[in-house]
Write an enzyme that holds these catalytic residues in place. Sequence first.
Site, PDB file in Angstrom:
ATOM      1  N   HIS A   7       0.781  -1.116  -0.075  1.00 51.79           N
ATOM      2  CA  HIS A   7      -0.011   0.254   0.087  1.00 51.79           C
ATOM      3  C   HIS A   7       0.686   1.292   0.071  1.00 51.79           C
ATOM      4  CE1 HIS A   7      -2.243  -3.398   2.006  1.00 51.79           C
ATOM      5  NE2 HIS A   7      -2.935  -3.013   1.459  1.00 51.79           N
ATOM      6  N   CYS A   8       2.307   1.246  -0.580  1.00 50.66           N
ATOM      7  CA  CYS A   8       2.775   2.392  -0.689  1.00 50.66           C
ATOM      8  C   CYS A   8       3.092   2.925   0.724  1.00 50.66           C
ATOM      9  CB  CYS A   8       2.299   3.433  -1.645  1.00 50.66           C
ATOM     10  SG  CYS A   8       2.257   2.906  -3.343  1.00 50.66           S
TER      11      CYS A   8
END
Lengths: 379, 78
Positions: free
Chosen positions: A335-336
């Site tokens: 999810h960065c």
Amino acid sequence: MIYLDNAATTMRKPQEVIDAITAAMCSMGNAGRGVNEASLGAARTVYDTREKLAAFFGAEDARQIVFTMNSTESLNIAIKGILNPGDHVISTVLEHNSVLRPLYEMEKKGVEVTFLNSDEKGTLDYADFEKAIKENTKAIVCTHGSNLTGNKVDVERIGEIAKAHDLLFVVDASQTAGVFPIDVQKMHIDILCFTGHKGLLGPQGTGGMYVRKGLHVRPLLSGGTGVQTYSKTQPEEMPTALEAGTLNGHGIAGLDAAIGYLEETGIDTIRAKEQALMKRFYEGVKEIPGVKIYGDFSSMDRCAVVSLNIGEYDSGEVSDALLTDYGISTRSGGHCAPRMHEALGTVEQGAVRFSFSHYNTEEEVDTAIRAIRELAEEE
Amino acid sequence: MRKKELKLVITFHTTADAMAMEKECKKVGAQGRMIPVPRSISAGCGLSWCAPLECREELKNVMQGIGLEEEEIHECMV
């Protein structure tokens, strides 16, 4: 398909957004590049959207709203435009790579960065902000809500700290704009960065930032502006100072309609629906043996996100099973948000993120609960 | 070309300012319209508000009312 990846992009948009973009694509010229009706029409739409966003976020002046392509661009402009070698900046492990990577770049240029840790639920200790302040601290850069856990951050409280110590306060509102009330004056926010394609329900490629009046931000880009053609430098006046090149007028027309929809529907209504769906899902999966949920659910006044894992299963495997067996779209992996995963201890496994829109239904949530129960029983 | 007349021409720092002006003038019924900035004022591009000479005070009040600062106010043949 049951779309539960709204924290990445809200897939379903109001019909008026689609209609506005279609109309713009049939009629719009280039804003600020002429006085023909097509060009003026574009300039009027862009300005109208500025005014709407200024009112929406409590900005003192529509000219303090800058259009960008997304939060990432806004955050790059903010972080690279206010920090100088020798400055110290405070941020948190909750941040997305759109904050982290620009900060790492600035670190290489001589900016000192402190990342505040969270507890095992991903929550911050607000006293840490005060403790981290040093003589050369210039700014606090912080998210309003974690894209991984959905934990909401009390930006008003951090804003008070920033104000008391005369620090610049940059807020990443990617996960909250359009859902939670944001008042830049009340929250002492100097720069607010937002994207158009999530809670604001606009198209991808739209976003922007609010910059407090009087605050000089070094432009990231320079180029055509429609004004001061023979000047060798980028105009200094806002918003043009930070808007080089043709704006995404077609997209902004959609964002304009989206703000209209939000105002008409009411973000309180939208938030109540999203949070009710999140709560239903959370209550439905929390007791399932083998399911581990991440984040702080002591209050349901949080972003409509539930991230979980099933046993030791790879999050990508679970997400793929949800899609292929049940037609449910989720987001797996990192999810960065690498530092958040480090804090939660989920670097290897990742997590499966469910994120809800007010357009989702209870039936869809119930299907997702059943899917998790069945997958957990397979173990 | 068309016959020119002496008119009031107000220039702005940004397109956003020009749009704020147009919107307010429409709202309060002040005279004028957007024209390209005449070359006699400034080489380049940009939008300016063109109105009859006698509107100077009224337009200055309009701008003051919304906290808008013009770049320049000219009287020129357009």
